[in-house]
Design an enzyme around this catalytic site. Structure first.
Site, PDB file in Angstrom:
ATOM      1  N   LEU A 153      65.707  60.405  57.343  1.00  0.00           N
ATOM      2  CA  LEU A 153      64.290  60.077  57.436  1.00  0.00           C
ATOM      3  C   LEU A 153      64.043  58.606  57.152  1.00  0.00           C
ATOM      4  O   LEU A 153      63.418  57.899  57.957  1.00  0.00           O
ATOM      5  CB  LEU A 153      63.489  60.946  56.463  1.00  0.00           C
ATOM      6  CG  LEU A 153      61.976  60.694  56.411  1.00  0.00           C
ATOM      7  CD1 LEU A 153      61.348  60.843  57.797  1.00  0.00           C
ATOM      8  CD2 LEU A 153      61.311  61.629  55.419  1.00  0.00           C
ATOM      9  N   TYR A 154      64.533  58.116  56.026  1.00  0.00           N
ATOM     10  CA  TYR A 154      64.331  56.715  55.657  1.00  0.00           C
ATOM     11  C   TYR A 154      64.944  55.780  56.695  1.00  0.00           C
ATOM     12  O   TYR A 154      64.295  54.840  57.164  1.00  0.00           O
ATOM     13  CB  TYR A 154      64.937  56.455  54.280  1.00  0.00           C
ATOM     14  CG  TYR A 154      64.881  55.015  53.846  1.00  0.00           C
ATOM     15  CD1 TYR A 154      63.667  54.380  53.624  1.00  0.00           C
ATOM     16  CD2 TYR A 154      66.051  54.279  53.639  1.00  0.00           C
ATOM     17  CE1 TYR A 154      63.603  53.052  53.217  1.00  0.00           C
ATOM     18  CE2 TYR A 154      66.005  52.955  53.234  1.00  0.00           C
ATOM     19  CZ  TYR A 154      64.785  52.342  53.025  1.00  0.00           C
ATOM     20  OH  TYR A 154      64.735  51.025  52.636  1.00  0.00           O
ATOM     21  N   GLY A 155      66.195  56.053  57.073  1.00  0.00           N
ATOM     22  CA  GLY A 155      66.870  55.187  58.035  1.00  0.00           C
ATOM     23  C   GLY A 155      66.161  55.144  59.371  1.00  0.00           C
ATOM     24  O   GLY A 155      66.091  54.096  60.021  1.00  0.00           O
ATOM     25  N   THR A 157      62.930  55.452  59.940  1.00  0.00           N
ATOM     26  CA  THR A 157      61.731  54.616  59.878  1.00  0.00           C
ATOM     27  C   THR A 157      62.085  53.148  60.007  1.00  0.00           C
ATOM     28  O   THR A 157      61.376  52.374  60.669  1.00  0.00           O
ATOM     29  CB  THR A 157      60.940  54.829  58.572  1.00  0.00           C
ATOM     30  OG1 THR A 157      61.706  54.387  57.440  1.00  0.00           O
ATOM     31  CG2 THR A 157      60.548  56.289  58.389  1.00  0.00           C
TER      32      THR A 157
END
Length: 246
Positions: A153-155, A157
């Site tokens: 998820l973080y990557g 974005t």
């Protein structure tokens, strides 16, 4: 005083990498607009800059939607007259397995990490283009370019931020607005401290084999914002201790 007469808006600059960026730009003469959610920490950052004879003001902002981004752009312009440098640093990170991600988690991270910088840039870059000069520096991450368990998820974005960096360089570059990004590796900040030994294990995979200090990331941002990078456009600069090389 390379940035004398320039106005820089640095989002998420109450602490960590953002604070280091704000302090470095102010030390080089910029009028820095410090922005974040915590008014007390924002006041502390402004006080530290002013104690070093720098110029700074605090603009509170909770960047979670387009309206909050547009309001910050309006207040920044109202406070300083214009913005020459925009550093899209504000962001959130949460790590865990994909099946454990809730829709709220997903929407919140994309709102802060992608939607807010998108609409903040949309609000400020056109005025830079009208003046024929400006710089936007986005803060990405090394995990936007390779896969790690728990960082989907973080990557993702920040992978979106990398593409926006290139697209905005193509869109605004012909009018004199340079858009670039910095992709840090493991950095010790208030936000990453809870990762504990995991941060060190991540750092050990790079040639430098150590965790970075926020000031090391700030120096790269200052370079991309400054005249020394006058021919640099659409670049995602790894500042990751060499992790991109292995």
């Amino acid at each position: 005083m390379e940035f004398s007469g320039k106005v820089a808006l640095v989002t998420g600059s109450n602490s960590g990498i953002g604070r280091a960026i704000a302090q470095d730009l102010a030390a080089l003469g910029a009028h820095v607009l410090v922005s974040g959610r915590d008014a007390e920490r924002g006041a502390q950052t402004v006080a530290a800059i002013r104690a070093g004879s720098g110029k700074a003001d605090f603009l509170p902002a909770d960047l979670r939607d387009a309206d909050s981004a547009r309001e910050l752009a309006r207040r920044a312009t109202e406070t300083a007259g214009h913005v020459d440098i925009l550093v899209n640093n504000a962001g959130i990170g949460a790590f865990g397995p994909t099946p454990a991600t809730t829709e709220t988690d997903f929407d919140t991270m994309y709102a802060v990490n992608v939607k807010a910088p998108y609409f903040l840039t949309a609000a400020l870059a056109p005025a830079m283009a009208e003046r024929g000069a400006g710089a936007v520096v986005n803060i990405s991450t090394m995990v936007a370019s390779f896969g790690l368990p728990g960082m989907a998820l973080y990557g993702s974005t920040k992978a979106a931020v990398n593409l926006l960096t290139k697209a905005w360089a193509a869109e605004f570059g012909p009018q004199g607005v340079r858009v670039n990004a910095v992709a840090p590796g493991p950095v010790l900040t208030e936000g990453t401290e809870p990762m504990g030994d995991g941060l060190g294990r991540l750092a050990a995979q790079a040639p430098a084999a150590r965790i970075a200090d926020p000031t090391e990331i700030a120096r790269a941002v200052v370079y991309l914002a400054g005249n020394g990078a006058s021919f640099v456009q659409g670049v995602v600069l790894p500042v990751d201790g060499g992790r991109a090389a292995v």
